[in-house]
Design a protein around this motif. Structure first.
Motif, mmCIF file in Angstrom:
data_model
loop_
_atom_site.group_PDB
_atom_site.id
_atom_site.type_symbol
_atom_site.label_atom_id
_atom_site.label_comp_id
_atom_site.label_asym_id
_atom_site.label_seq_id
_atom_site.Cartn_x
_atom_site.Cartn_y
_atom_site.Cartn_z
ATOM 1 N N PHE A 9 62.229 -54.882 -84.050
ATOM 2 C CA PHE A 9 60.895 -54.286 -83.936
ATOM 3 C C PHE A 9 60.659 -53.329 -85.095
ATOM 4 C CE2 PHE A 9 62.607 -54.959 -79.619
ATOM 5 C CZ PHE A 9 61.721 -55.925 -79.178
ATOM 6 N N LYS A 10 59.403 -53.073 -85.373
ATOM 7 C CA LYS A 10 59.054 -52.119 -86.430
ATOM 8 C C LYS A 10 58.170 -51.019 -85.843
ATOM 9 C CE LYS A 10 55.044 -54.750 -88.163
ATOM 10 N NZ LYS A 10 55.088 -55.824 -87.160
ATOM 11 N N LEU A 11 58.006 -49.945 -86.594
ATOM 12 C CA LEU A 11 57.193 -48.824 -86.124
ATOM 13 C C LEU A 11 55.781 -49.284 -85.764
ATOM 14 C CD1 LEU A 11 58.175 -45.977 -88.631
ATOM 15 C CD2 LEU A 11 58.825 -46.168 -86.230
ATOM 16 N N GLY A 12 55.321 -48.836 -84.605
ATOM 17 C CA GLY A 12 53.971 -49.182 -84.171
ATOM 18 C C GLY A 12 53.904 -50.396 -83.275
ATOM 19 N N ILE A 26 56.633 -48.342 -80.446
ATOM 20 C CA ILE A 26 57.824 -47.890 -81.165
ATOM 21 C C ILE A 26 57.427 -46.732 -82.078
ATOM 22 C CG2 ILE A 26 59.645 -48.522 -82.796
ATOM 23 C CD1 ILE A 26 59.903 -49.960 -80.141
ATOM 24 N N THR A 27 58.068 -45.570 -81.873
ATOM 25 C CA THR A 27 57.719 -44.388 -82.667
ATOM 26 C C THR A 27 58.847 -43.941 -83.597
ATOM 27 O OG1 THR A 27 58.358 -43.052 -80.730
ATOM 28 C CG2 THR A 27 56.007 -43.499 -81.039
ATOM 29 N N ASP A 28 60.040 -44.526 -83.433
ATOM 30 C CA ASP A 28 61.131 -44.218 -84.363
ATOM 31 C C ASP A 28 62.217 -45.283 -84.212
ATOM 32 O OD1 ASP A 28 62.516 -42.950 -86.336
ATOM 33 O OD2 ASP A 28 63.286 -41.325 -85.073
ATOM 34 N N ILE A 29 62.943 -45.527 -85.310
ATOM 35 C CA ILE A 29 64.028 -46.517 -85.307
ATOM 36 C C ILE A 29 65.265 -45.870 -85.921
ATOM 37 C CG2 ILE A 29 64.783 -48.792 -86.106
ATOM 38 C CD1 ILE A 29 61.807 -49.522 -86.428
ATOM 39 N N ASN A 41 57.199 -44.112 -77.568
ATOM 40 C CA ASN A 41 56.231 -43.068 -77.179
ATOM 41 C C ASN A 41 56.816 -41.658 -77.313
ATOM 42 O OD1 ASN A 41 54.359 -45.032 -76.631
ATOM 43 N ND2 ASN A 41 54.570 -44.930 -74.402
ATOM 44 N N TYR A 42 57.580 -41.450 -78.368
ATOM 45 C CA TYR A 42 58.154 -40.134 -78.671
ATOM 46 C C TYR A 42 59.058 -39.611 -77.547
ATOM 47 C CZ TYR A 42 54.452 -40.208 -82.196
ATOM 48 O OH TYR A 42 53.635 -40.560 -83.234
ATOM 49 N N SER A 43 59.635 -40.510 -76.785
ATOM 50 C CA SER A 43 60.493 -40.094 -75.676
ATOM 51 C C SER A 43 61.811 -39.535 -76.208
ATOM 52 C CB SER A 43 60.774 -41.287 -74.760
ATOM 53 O OG SER A 43 61.486 -42.286 -75.477
ATOM 54 N N GLU A 44 62.490 -38.759 -75.372
ATOM 55 C CA GLU A 44 63.778 -38.190 -75.780
ATOM 56 C C GLU A 44 64.881 -39.246 -75.773
ATOM 57 O OE1 GLU A 44 64.662 -34.829 -73.400
ATOM 58 O OE2 GLU A 44 62.926 -33.662 -74.069
ATOM 59 N N GLY A 45 64.764 -40.231 -74.882
ATOM 60 C CA GLY A 45 65.774 -41.279 -74.799
ATOM 61 C C GLY A 45 65.558 -42.365 -75.847
ATOM 62 N N GLU A 105 52.632 -32.698 -79.302
ATOM 63 C CA GLU A 105 53.045 -31.367 -78.868
ATOM 64 C C GLU A 105 52.004 -30.655 -78.008
ATOM 65 O OE1 GLU A 105 56.015 -30.380 -79.350
ATOM 66 O OE2 GLU A 105 56.632 -31.956 -80.746
ATOM 67 N N ASN A 106 50.766 -31.146 -78.017
ATOM 68 C CA ASN A 106 49.700 -30.435 -77.311
ATOM 69 C C ASN A 106 48.824 -31.391 -76.516
ATOM 70 O OD1 ASN A 106 49.977 -27.586 -78.305
ATOM 71 N ND2 ASN A 106 49.746 -28.612 -80.272
#
Length: 235
Positions: A9-12, A26-29, A41-45, A105-106
């Motif tokens: 997968f790629k970002l987005g 996908i927000t980070d790889i 979705n910027y999750s911690e896991g 963040e907000n």
């Protein structure tokens, strides 16, 4: 040395977390211990590839996450209000909308009110914190009539008609007679006394605010009826 494996997968990309049936982007790889892991979705896991599937390929039931937002509206349609910066004017609420803002963040909601000025129907937008309630929708029309808030609109219309018919006569026609001003004062006194009793009983600042408005209009009308009395007081 073999070529490094490319991420599935790629970002987005929009994917389904198969263990939950929920959808996200996908927000980070990251590449950890020889395998790609993904942030959704910027999750911690982080999720390994086999726990994710492209939304276009997924055949199971998708559970979309829903957010419940409870918004309390301080003002309602038909309420009579004043606006910061327009202290001499009065407005009726003719509409409102809620803008929902979501960031990583907000998160917040803005309530925007659409208003119509009593004197000339001029349209205005204002935020909730810029408004002061004068009367709720049930009492607004009665307050408008008793406070004479429609007078300026009526005078403007009379002035235009008078100027068209007789330019030199307009100002005289649009001026209230002495008896009309006395009747207005009587109505304002009744209003003042009614709200004085309400304020004494409930202690609501809204009632005290209307009392001040009524008193100011009484004083102004009295000065117009008895201008000589004011001159004697200032000597």
């Amino acid at each position: 040395m073999g070529k490094k494996k490319q991420p599935k997968f790629k970002l987005g990309d929009t994917v389904v977390i198969t263990m939950y049936g929920t959808v996200g982007n996908i927000t980070d790889i990251k590449f950890l211990d020889g395998a790609y892991v993904y942030e959704v979705n910027y999750s911690e896991g982080l999720y390994i590839e086999k726990t994710l599937q492209s939304i276009n390929e997924y055949e199971g039931e998708i559970l979309y996450q829903k957010e419940q937002i409870n918004i309390e509206y301080k003002f309602l349609l038909g309420d009579l209000v004043q606006v910061d910066g327009y202290e001499q004017d009065y407005f009726k609420i003719i509409g409102y909308r809620t803008e929902i803002w979501r960031y990583k963040e907000n998160a917040w909601e803005d309530v925007i009110y659409e208003l119509s000025r009593i004197s000339d129907s001029e349209w205005l937008e204002a935020h909730e914190e810029e408004l002061t309630l004068i009367a709720d929708a049930k009492r607004a029309d009665g307050i408008i009539q008793k406070l004479g808030l429609l007078l300026s609109k009526k005078n403007n219309e009379l002035a235009i008609i008078a100027k068209q018919n007789n330019p030199g006569k307009g100002e005289r026609d649009m001026t209230m007679t002495k008896n009309e001003k006395k009747e207005m004062i009587d109505g304002l006194l009744d209003l003042y006394n009614d709200y004085c009793k309400l304020y004494e009983h409930f202690g609501d600042d809204e009632y005290r605010h209307i009392m001040k408005i009524a008193l100011a209009k009484i004083e102004k009308a009295a000065e117009e009826i008895y201008p000589d009395h004011k001159k004697k007081q200032t000597k």
